[in-house]
Design a protein around this motif. Structure first.
Motif, short mmCIF file in Angstrom:
data_model
loop_
_atom_site.label_atom_id
_atom_site.label_comp_id
_atom_site.label_asym_id
_atom_site.label_seq_id
_atom_site.Cartn_x
_atom_site.Cartn_y
_atom_site.Cartn_z
N SER A 1 -3.84 6.15 -4.17
CA SER A 1 -3.82 5.81 -2.74
C SER A 1 -2.69 6.56 -2.04
O SER A 1 -1.84 7.18 -2.70
N GLY A 2 -2.69 6.50 -0.73
CA GLY A 2 -1.54 6.91 0.10
C GLY A 2 -0.85 8.21 -0.29
O GLY A 2 -1.49 9.25 -0.49
N ILE A 3 0.47 8.12 -0.39
CA ILE A 3 1.31 9.29 -0.67
C ILE A 3 0.92 9.94 -1.99
O ILE A 3 0.81 11.17 -2.10
N PRO B 1 10.51 7.99 2.73
CA PRO B 1 9.58 8.02 3.87
C PRO B 1 9.98 7.01 4.93
O PRO B 1 10.55 5.96 4.62
N LEU C 1 -0.11 0.18 2.58
CA LEU C 1 1.09 -0.57 2.20
C LEU C 1 1.76 -1.23 3.41
O LEU C 1 2.22 -2.36 3.35
N LEU C 2 1.84 -0.50 4.52
CA LEU C 2 2.49 -1.04 5.72
C LEU C 2 1.50 -1.67 6.67
O LEU C 2 1.77 -2.73 7.26
N TYR D 1 12.45 -5.81 -1.18
CA TYR D 1 11.98 -4.42 -1.07
C TYR D 1 13.15 -3.48 -0.74
O TYR D 1 13.34 -2.46 -1.39
N ASN E 1 -4.83 0.78 -10.56
CA ASN E 1 -6.25 0.70 -10.22
C ASN E 1 -6.95 1.96 -10.74
O ASN E 1 -6.85 3.03 -10.13
N THR F 1 10.22 7.86 -5.23
CA THR F 1 9.98 7.43 -3.85
C THR F 1 10.82 6.20 -3.55
O THR F 1 10.62 5.13 -4.14
N LEU G 1 4.77 4.56 7.54
CA LEU G 1 3.57 5.40 7.45
C LEU G 1 2.31 4.62 7.80
O LEU G 1 2.27 3.40 7.65
#
Ligand code: NAD
Length: 252
Positions: free
Chosen positions: A15-17, A187, A194-195, A157, A38, A141, A190
């Motif tokens: 996913s994502g990045i 980052p 996630l966000l 987090y 996953n 990351t 984004l």
């Protein structure tokens, strides 16, 4: 072909990045080990890499588990003969109103297991492999919140990403003379799952956008492009860096 002949392992690449990095690294000639909790998502990324003519293999691993992390590194060496680039990118977030009084211990533990122990295990098993390959690049990351602190509290987090920065600096120092560079990618907010699962109304998104000088959320590929630079020889004198790609949020 900035990564010709290189083998890259990317976690959270379903996913994502991570997915965008798999696509970008493959476009530049790297063979990719696509790792995700996953498996179906990891396989989908492999399909996308192959569709653009690249080479990749998918595997399921939980980066918070030592045995899974050891196995993903072993797979890279067994399949492609070496490991040169390790992108410790998998991470999880939690509700964005958690402060010291509200954060559950279970949330704290899970966040640290994935975000901190995941990077530790990646490095524990990845560094010997990169050394066997004659050197390479590790990218961890983190997040802009590790530098800034979040106005909308996400205590576990934020703390976990601070730990990623500390690990990055120490590992960079320790391994600098072995030709192993270690950098942290930070980052900004984004437009990824996630966000956006927390910023799920226009009002919440607008409230966050006010803090970003560029006035927009970043795209995963914009982070992947920075990871590509850190992975490549163009970053040959860059190690221990806190590499911010955040639309100016930490400058404001
Ligand atoms: P994402 O949710 O789109 O992708 C994360 C991937 O990691 C998912 O495919 C998920 O299945 C996988 N994953 C989760 N736990 C795992 C585990 N234990 N083992 C293996 N894989 C696991 O998220 P993203 O936005 O691409 O985020 C990637 C990284 O960037 C994370 O470390 C995140 O903290 C960081 N980050 C994101 C933002 C943002 O705004 N999205 C900002 C700063 C930092």
């Amino acid at each position: 072909m900035r990564l010709a002949g290189k083998v890259a392992l990317i976690t959270g690449a379903g996913s994502g990045i991570g997915r965008q990095a798999a696509l970008r690294f493959a476009q530049e000639g790297a063979k990719i080990v696509v790792v995700d909790l996953n498996l179906a998502a990891a396989e989908e990324t492999v399909g996308l890499v192959k569709k653009q003519g690249g080479e990749a293999i998918a595997t399921r691993a939980d980066v918070s588990k030592a045995a899974d992390s050891a196995a993903m590194v072993a797979l890279a060496e067994e399949t492609y003969g070496a490991l040169h680039i390790l992108f410790n990118n998998a991470g999880i977030s939690h509700a964005d109103d958690d402060n010291a009084e509200t954060t559950e211990e279970s949330v704290w533990d899970l966040t640290f297991d994935v975000n901190v122990k995941g990077v530790f295990f990646g490095c524990k098993y990845g560094i010997p492999a990169i050394r066997r390959a004659g050197g390479g690049s590790i990218i961890n990351t983190a997040s802009f919140v590790a530098v800034l602190g979040a106005a909308t509290p996400q205590l576990a987090y934020t703390a976990s990403k601070g730990a990623v920065l500390s690990m990055t600096r120490e590992l960079a120092t320790i391994h600098a003379r072995e030709g192993i560079r270690v950098n942290a990618l930070c980052p900004g907010p984004l437009r990824t799952e996630l966000l956006m699962k927390y910023l799920n109304t226009e009002e919440k998104r607008q409230r966050r956008l006010v803090h970003i000088p560029m006035g927009r959320f970043g795209e995963a590929v914009e982070i992947a492009n920075a990871a590509l630079f850190l992975a490549s020889d163009e970053a040959s004198f860059t190690t221990g860096a806190t590499f911010l790609v955040d639309g100016g949020i930490t400058a404001a």
